[in-house]
Design an enzyme around this catalytic site. Structure first.
Site, PDB file in Angstrom:
ATOM      1  N   GLN A   1      -3.580   0.853  11.461  1.00  0.00           N
ATOM      2  CA  GLN A   1      -3.726   0.848  10.014  1.00  0.00           C
ATOM      3  C   GLN A   1      -4.652   1.989   9.597  1.00  0.00           C
ATOM      4  O   GLN A   1      -5.850   1.976   9.893  1.00  0.00           O
ATOM      5  CB  GLN A   1      -4.274  -0.499   9.557  1.00  0.00           C
ATOM      6  CG  GLN A   1      -3.443  -1.685  10.054  1.00  0.00           C
ATOM      7  CD  GLN A   1      -2.059  -1.746   9.434  1.00  0.00           C
ATOM      8  OE1 GLN A   1      -1.895  -2.105   8.275  1.00  0.00           O
ATOM      9  NE2 GLN A   1      -1.030  -1.387  10.203  1.00  0.00           N
TER      10      GLN A   1
ATOM     11  N   ALA B   1      -2.615  -9.001   1.899  1.00  0.00           N
ATOM     12  CA  ALA B   1      -2.127  -8.201   3.017  1.00  0.00           C
ATOM     13  C   ALA B   1      -2.182  -6.704   2.710  1.00  0.00           C
ATOM     14  O   ALA B   1      -2.520  -6.282   1.599  1.00  0.00           O
ATOM     15  CB  ALA B   1      -0.707  -8.621   3.367  1.00  0.00           C
ATOM     16  N   HIS B   2      -1.817  -5.905   3.722  1.00  0.00           N
ATOM     17  CA  HIS B   2      -1.948  -4.452   3.584  1.00  0.00           C
ATOM     18  C   HIS B   2      -1.027  -3.880   2.505  1.00  0.00           C
ATOM     19  O   HIS B   2       0.096  -4.321   2.318  1.00  0.00           O
ATOM     20  CB  HIS B   2      -1.722  -3.740   4.920  1.00  0.00           C
ATOM     21  CG  HIS B   2      -0.437  -4.045   5.622  1.00  0.00           C
ATOM     22  ND1 HIS B   2      -0.146  -3.537   6.862  1.00  0.00           N
ATOM     23  CD2 HIS B   2       0.632  -4.791   5.276  1.00  0.00           C
ATOM     24  CE1 HIS B   2       1.040  -3.946   7.243  1.00  0.00           C
ATOM     25  NE2 HIS B   2       1.529  -4.705   6.300  1.00  0.00           N
ATOM     26  N   ASN B   3      -1.583  -2.896   1.786  1.00  0.00           N
ATOM     27  CA  ASN B   3      -0.875  -2.141   0.755  1.00  0.00           C
ATOM     28  C   ASN B   3      -0.503  -2.960  -0.474  1.00  0.00           C
ATOM     29  O   ASN B   3       0.287  -2.506  -1.306  1.00  0.00           O
ATOM     30  CB  ASN B   3       0.371  -1.455   1.328  1.00  0.00           C
ATOM     31  CG  ASN B   3       0.008  -0.457   2.408  1.00  0.00           C
ATOM     32  OD1 ASN B   3       0.269  -0.702   3.581  1.00  0.00           O
ATOM     33  ND2 ASN B   3      -0.628   0.640   2.035  1.00  0.00           N
TER      34      ASN B   3
END
Length: 285
Positions: A203, A244-246
């Site tokens: 990441q 969560a990511h993004n």
């Protein structure tokens, strides 16, 4: 802000733009519920379910909407939004400690940090290299702040929060205990034919948090895979939420406890998401 410890109704009305009905000199020493308030305390009614409590409450005054004014014969603050008015007054009675620029001897600093003179940092905090912490902020005991993180002015970070590297946080944010900001997103690529396990997708993004954001206890905000995870100004996140990511969350959105937002979902401005809601990835709300 007023700087008294005791306020009369006239002062509270002026502070909140409310109308006093009754004795404006009535002194208020604190806030309480309709059921438990005494003659020196202020309460409020915003939910009609509690209207029956007005007949028996011992409160010295009550914040009411004009339509409910006739339900209570005592001292009143009349306002269009009783709960908001209560929120404004609650700030006056808050006992949050004043920041005095104290840094505990056990704090560990990395190289080239930029810490304002009036920042409080409690015991056993570990701060990485190139970290910036703005004026008036307070870092509670046992926190970790990673390399290149920026925490702007007047932020309150409660004990045992982990803020990973490259996190950017705006002004006047509150982060409650055991929150984790900047942990890896859940990115894994299946190996050959899905039979060989998983390859971690490292990441490479960060987390950008706007100003006036509150993050609840035990909440996790993952770093982006490539771009950043972005939390807009004024967002309020309850306890034990997974971002969560993004994910991108628009300004002034509020999300209640135990909700989970999957990766790359876009949530707009001024949304309200109730508790235990699951939102799958790559959606736009």
């Amino acid at each position: 802000m007023l700087d008294n410890t005791i306020y009369n109704l006239d002062e509270l009305a002026a502070h909140t733009g409310s109308l006093v009905v009754g004795d404006g000199s009535c002194e208020i020493w604190g806030l309480n519920t309709l059921l438990n308030a005494n003659a020196q305390e202020l309460s409020f009614l915003s939910n009609p379910a509690y209207s029956s409590c007005l007949a028996s409450t011992q409160a010295g005054a009550i914040i009411l909407h004009a339509r409910d004014s006739g339900l209570f014969s005592g001292n009143k603050l009349i306002t269009d939004n009783p709960y908001y008015t209560f929120a404004l007054i609650s700030q006056l009675f808050s006992s949050s400690p004043k920041v005095e620029g104290d840094i505990h001897s056990s704090v560990i600093f990395g190289a080239s940090c930029n810490i304002a003179n009036d920042v409080d940092i409690d015991a056993n905090v570990v701060i990485g290299s190139n970290v910036t912490i703005g004026s008036g902020s307070r870092i509670g005991a046992g926190c970790y702040i990673g390399d290149n993180a920026v925490i702007d002015e007047n932020c309150l970070i409660y004990p045992n929060v982990s803020i990973y590297e490259n996190t950017l946080m705006g002004k006047s944010c509150i982060v409650h205990s055991h929150a984790v900001i900047g942990s890896d997103g859940f990115g894994f690529a299946p190996k050959k034919d899905g039979k060989g396990g998983w390859q971690k997708v490292h990441q490479l993004g960060g987390v950008v948090i706007g100003s006036d954001v509150e993050v609840g206890a035990g909440t996790t905000i993952d770093r982006g895979a490539l771009d950043n995870t972005v939390i807009g100004n004024g967002v309020k996140l309850d306890n034990q939420i997974q971002i969560a990511h993004n994910v991108r969350i628009g300004e002034n959105t509020a999300i209640a406890a135990c909700s989970a937002i999957a990766g790359s979902t876009l949530i707009g401005k001024r949304c309200t998401i109730a508790g235990a809601v699951g939102v799958i990835g790559h959606l736009t709300i």
